[in-house]
Design a protein around this motif. Structure first.
Motif, PDB file in Angstrom:
ATOM      1  N   GLY A 180      54.619 -44.035  18.405  1.00  0.00           N
ATOM      2  CA  GLY A 180      55.967 -43.680  18.846  1.00  0.00           C
ATOM      3  C   GLY A 180      56.040 -42.596  19.895  1.00  0.00           C
ATOM      4  N   TYR A 181      54.946 -42.356  20.578  1.00  0.00           N
ATOM      5  CA  TYR A 181      54.928 -41.369  21.669  1.00  0.00           C
ATOM      6  C   TYR A 181      54.317 -42.034  22.889  1.00  0.00           C
ATOM      7  CZ  TYR A 181      53.689 -37.220  24.382  1.00  0.00           C
ATOM      8  OH  TYR A 181      53.574 -36.280  25.382  1.00  0.00           O
ATOM      9  N   PRO A 182      54.928 -41.876  24.057  1.00  0.00           N
ATOM     10  CA  PRO A 182      56.069 -41.027  24.407  1.00  0.00           C
ATOM     11  C   PRO A 182      57.412 -41.619  23.972  1.00  0.00           C
ATOM     12  CG  PRO A 182      55.346 -42.263  26.328  1.00  0.00           C
ATOM     13  CD  PRO A 182      54.360 -42.562  25.246  1.00  0.00           C
ATOM     14  N   ARG A 183      58.379 -40.718  23.722  1.00  0.00           N
ATOM     15  CA  ARG A 183      59.714 -41.141  23.298  1.00  0.00           C
ATOM     16  C   ARG A 183      60.724 -41.153  24.435  1.00  0.00           C
ATOM     17  NH1 ARG A 183      61.093 -38.332  17.437  1.00  0.00           N
ATOM     18  NH2 ARG A 183      59.799 -39.733  16.171  1.00  0.00           N
ATOM     19  N   THR A 184      60.418 -40.433  25.504  1.00  0.00           N
ATOM     20  CA  THR A 184      61.347 -40.351  26.635  1.00  0.00           C
ATOM     21  C   THR A 184      60.608 -40.658  27.926  1.00  0.00           C
ATOM     22  OG1 THR A 184      60.942 -37.999  27.101  1.00  0.00           O
ATOM     23  CG2 THR A 184      62.624 -38.516  25.425  1.00  0.00           C
ATOM     24  N   GLU A 185      61.378 -40.957  28.961  1.00  0.00           N
ATOM     25  CA  GLU A 185      60.778 -41.236  30.263  1.00  0.00           C
ATOM     26  C   GLU A 185      60.046 -40.012  30.797  1.00  0.00           C
ATOM     27  OE1 GLU A 185      62.040 -43.155  34.602  1.00  0.00           O
ATOM     28  OE2 GLU A 185      63.594 -42.622  33.138  1.00  0.00           O
ATOM     29  N   TYR A 186      60.587 -38.834  30.536  1.00  0.00           N
ATOM     30  CA  TYR A 186      59.944 -37.588  30.981  1.00  0.00           C
ATOM     31  C   TYR A 186      58.566 -37.450  30.337  1.00  0.00           C
ATOM     32  CZ  TYR A 186      59.369 -32.531  31.768  1.00  0.00           C
ATOM     33  OH  TYR A 186      58.897 -31.288  32.138  1.00  0.00           O
ATOM     34  N   GLN A 187      58.506 -37.692  29.034  1.00  0.00           N
ATOM     35  CA  GLN A 187      57.223 -37.608  28.335  1.00  0.00           C
ATOM     36  C   GLN A 187      56.246 -38.658  28.861  1.00  0.00           C
ATOM     37  OE1 GLN A 187      58.108 -37.972  24.137  1.00  0.00           O
ATOM     38  NE2 GLN A 187      59.490 -36.205  24.148  1.00  0.00           N
ATOM     39  N   ALA A 188      56.770 -39.857  29.131  1.00  0.00           N
ATOM     40  CA  ALA A 188      55.926 -40.938  29.654  1.00  0.00           C
ATOM     41  C   ALA A 188      55.377 -40.597  31.031  1.00  0.00           C
ATOM     42  CB  ALA A 188      56.722 -42.238  29.715  1.00  0.00           C
ATOM     43  N   GLN A 189      56.211 -39.994  31.878  1.00  0.00           N
ATOM     44  CA  GLN A 189      55.761 -39.611  33.213  1.00  0.00           C
ATOM     45  C   GLN A 189      54.668 -38.563  33.139  1.00  0.00           C
ATOM     46  OE1 GLN A 189      56.941 -40.941  36.473  1.00  0.00           O
ATOM     47  NE2 GLN A 189      54.879 -40.091  36.623  1.00  0.00           N
ATOM     48  N   TRP A 190      54.820 -37.615  32.208  1.00  0.00           N
ATOM     49  CA  TRP A 190      53.776 -36.593  32.032  1.00  0.00           C
ATOM     50  C   TRP A 190      52.464 -37.253  31.617  1.00  0.00           C
ATOM     51  CZ3 TRP A 190      50.087 -34.592  28.958  1.00  0.00           C
ATOM     52  CH2 TRP A 190      49.643 -33.307  29.245  1.00  0.00           C
ATOM     53  N   LEU A 191      52.563 -38.210  30.711  1.00  0.00           N
ATOM     54  CA  LEU A 191      51.373 -38.914  30.244  1.00  0.00           C
ATOM     55  C   LEU A 191      50.710 -39.666  31.394  1.00  0.00           C
ATOM     56  CD1 LEU A 191      50.199 -39.059  27.359  1.00  0.00           C
ATOM     57  CD2 LEU A 191      51.320 -41.273  27.105  1.00  0.00           C
ATOM     58  N   MET A 192      51.519 -40.292  32.255  1.00  0.00           N
ATOM     59  CA  MET A 192      50.966 -41.001  33.408  1.00  0.00           C
ATOM     60  C   MET A 192      50.268 -40.036  34.366  1.00  0.00           C
ATOM     61  SD  MET A 192      51.574 -44.190  32.898  1.00  0.00           S
ATOM     62  CE  MET A 192      51.440 -43.800  31.142  1.00  0.00           C
ATOM     63  N   ASN A 193      50.859 -38.864  34.524  1.00  0.00           N
ATOM     64  CA  ASN A 193      50.307 -37.887  35.471  1.00  0.00           C
ATOM     65  C   ASN A 193      49.016 -37.241  34.976  1.00  0.00           C
ATOM     66  OD1 ASN A 193      52.473 -38.336  37.159  1.00  0.00           O
ATOM     67  ND2 ASN A 193      53.619 -36.537  36.506  1.00  0.00           N
ATOM     68  N   HIS A 194      48.850 -37.156  33.650  1.00  0.00           N
ATOM     69  CA  HIS A 194      47.731 -36.388  33.109  1.00  0.00           C
ATOM     70  C   HIS A 194      46.713 -37.189  32.300  1.00  0.00           C
ATOM     71  CE1 HIS A 194      50.860 -33.369  33.910  1.00  0.00           C
ATOM     72  NE2 HIS A 194      49.873 -32.551  34.136  1.00  0.00           N
ATOM     73  N   MET A 195      47.111 -38.346  31.744  1.00  0.00           N
ATOM     74  CA  MET A 195      46.201 -39.066  30.848  1.00  0.00           C
ATOM     75  C   MET A 195      46.189 -40.571  31.094  1.00  0.00           C
ATOM     76  SD  MET A 195      46.787 -37.120  27.188  1.00  0.00           S
ATOM     77  CE  MET A 195      46.432 -35.361  27.033  1.00  0.00           C
ATOM     78  N   LYS A 196      46.653 -40.997  32.240  1.00  0.00           N
ATOM     79  CA  LYS A 196      46.765 -42.434  32.522  1.00  0.00           C
ATOM     80  C   LYS A 196      45.450 -43.163  32.320  1.00  0.00           C
ATOM     81  CE  LYS A 196      46.928 -44.077  36.747  1.00  0.00           C
ATOM     82  NZ  LYS A 196      47.377 -44.492  38.105  1.00  0.00           N
ATOM     83  N   ASP A 197      44.357 -42.577  32.788  1.00  0.00           N
ATOM     84  CA  ASP A 197      43.059 -43.259  32.724  1.00  0.00           C
ATOM     85  C   ASP A 197      42.542 -43.411  31.298  1.00  0.00           C
ATOM     86  OD1 ASP A 197      43.130 -43.443  35.460  1.00  0.00           O
ATOM     87  OD2 ASP A 197      41.817 -41.716  35.803  1.00  0.00           O
ATOM     88  N   ASP A 198      43.129 -42.669  30.362  1.00  0.00           N
ATOM     89  CA  ASP A 198      42.693 -42.751  28.967  1.00  0.00           C
ATOM     90  C   ASP A 198      43.455 -43.813  28.172  1.00  0.00           C
ATOM     91  OD1 ASP A 198      40.924 -40.575  29.334  1.00  0.00           O
ATOM     92  OD2 ASP A 198      42.562 -39.152  29.019  1.00  0.00           O
ATOM     93  N   ILE A 199      44.507 -44.383  28.756  1.00  0.00           N
ATOM     94  CA  ILE A 199      45.365 -45.321  28.027  1.00  0.00           C
ATOM     95  C   ILE A 199      44.896 -46.755  28.281  1.00  0.00           C
ATOM     96  CG2 ILE A 199      47.720 -46.144  27.669  1.00  0.00           C
ATOM     97  CD1 ILE A 199      48.687 -43.442  28.793  1.00  0.00           C
ATOM     98  N   SER A 200      44.482 -47.435  27.218  1.00  0.00           N
ATOM     99  CA  SER A 200      44.027 -48.825  27.336  1.00  0.00           C
ATOM    100  C   SER A 200      45.196 -49.794  27.400  1.00  0.00           C
ATOM    101  CB  SER A 200      43.131 -49.192  26.154  1.00  0.00           C
ATOM    102  OG  SER A 200      41.994 -48.355  26.113  1.00  0.00           O
ATOM    103  N   GLY A 201      46.306 -49.438  26.751  1.00  0.00           N
ATOM    104  CA  GLY A 201      47.466 -50.314  26.759  1.00  0.00           C
ATOM    105  C   GLY A 201      48.504 -49.870  25.756  1.00  0.00           C
TER     106      GLY A 201
END
Length: 197
Positions: A77-98
């Motif tokens: 259930g994380y990220p819950r907001t677009e702001y949180q999702a954008q932060w995740l894209m900016n800092h951990m995108k390469d770690d996310i498999s899907g």
């Protein structure tokens, strides 16, 4: 890292736990992480929202600790907001498999949440409102994931708990070919039969 989305009543929390046990991964629920701090009880008890930056800080600490210990991660259930999702894209995108969206029809959710019997689940209006908020939040988040070439899969959440778990295991393996089982199979007796989250 796998991101698991779903409304309350879809069984998301139960399935995240089952997946973490099957693969030997760590699961982090944003709600549980917030509750564990004890710092925000007054805010959450009054229905208030925790600032995005505080949520990001708490979740990042947990993710980095688990990663340093060599664990893969399921974000419940994380990220819950677009702001949180954008932060995740900016800092951990390469770690996310899907990302996976656990889907359950609204009529089924009514039945599950009515059985659960929590005070905030008894009204169909309340459930409808949750559905609307979820749809409003998830749409820009999923769009952001797709813009960053992170695959997003939908999984049918209807059926026996073990059956849904098997569906999810198949999708996780497709998203992350490095995912290997720590259990021989999904032991139905060990999986909590709950649609709480």
């Amino acid at each position: 890292m796998i991101v698991l989305f779903g409304l309350a009543g879809t069984g998301k929390g139960t399935q995240a736990k089952a997946l973490s046990e099957f693969f030997g991964w760590r699961t982090f629920s944003v709600g549980q992480v917030i509750r564990d701090t004890g710092k925000y009880d007054n805010t959450t008890n009054q229905g208030g929202l925790i600032p995005d930056d505080d949520v990001i800080k708490l979740m990042t600490e947990q993710i980095e600790k688990a990663t340093a210990e060599g664990f893969n991660i399921i974000l419940d259930g994380y990220p819950r907001t677009e702001y949180q999702a954008q932060w995740l894209m900016n800092h951990m995108k390469d770690d996310i498999s899907g990302a996976i969206i656990l889907e359950v029809p609204k009529d089924e959710l009514y039945e599950r949440l009515e059985l659960r019997g929590r005070e905030d689940d008894k009204s169909k209006d309340a459930i409808d409102r949750r559905w609307e908020i979820f749809e409003q939040n998830i749409t820009p988040i999923i769009k952001l994931f797709e813009q960053n070439n992170i695959p997003v899969k939908k999984v049918d959440g209807v059926g026996a708990v073990e059956t849904v778990t098997e569906r999810l295991i198949t999708v996780v393996k497709a998203l992350d070919p490095t995912a290997t089982a720590q259990l021989d199979d999904v032991n139905g007796e060990e999986i909590e039969k709950s649609y709480g989250e």
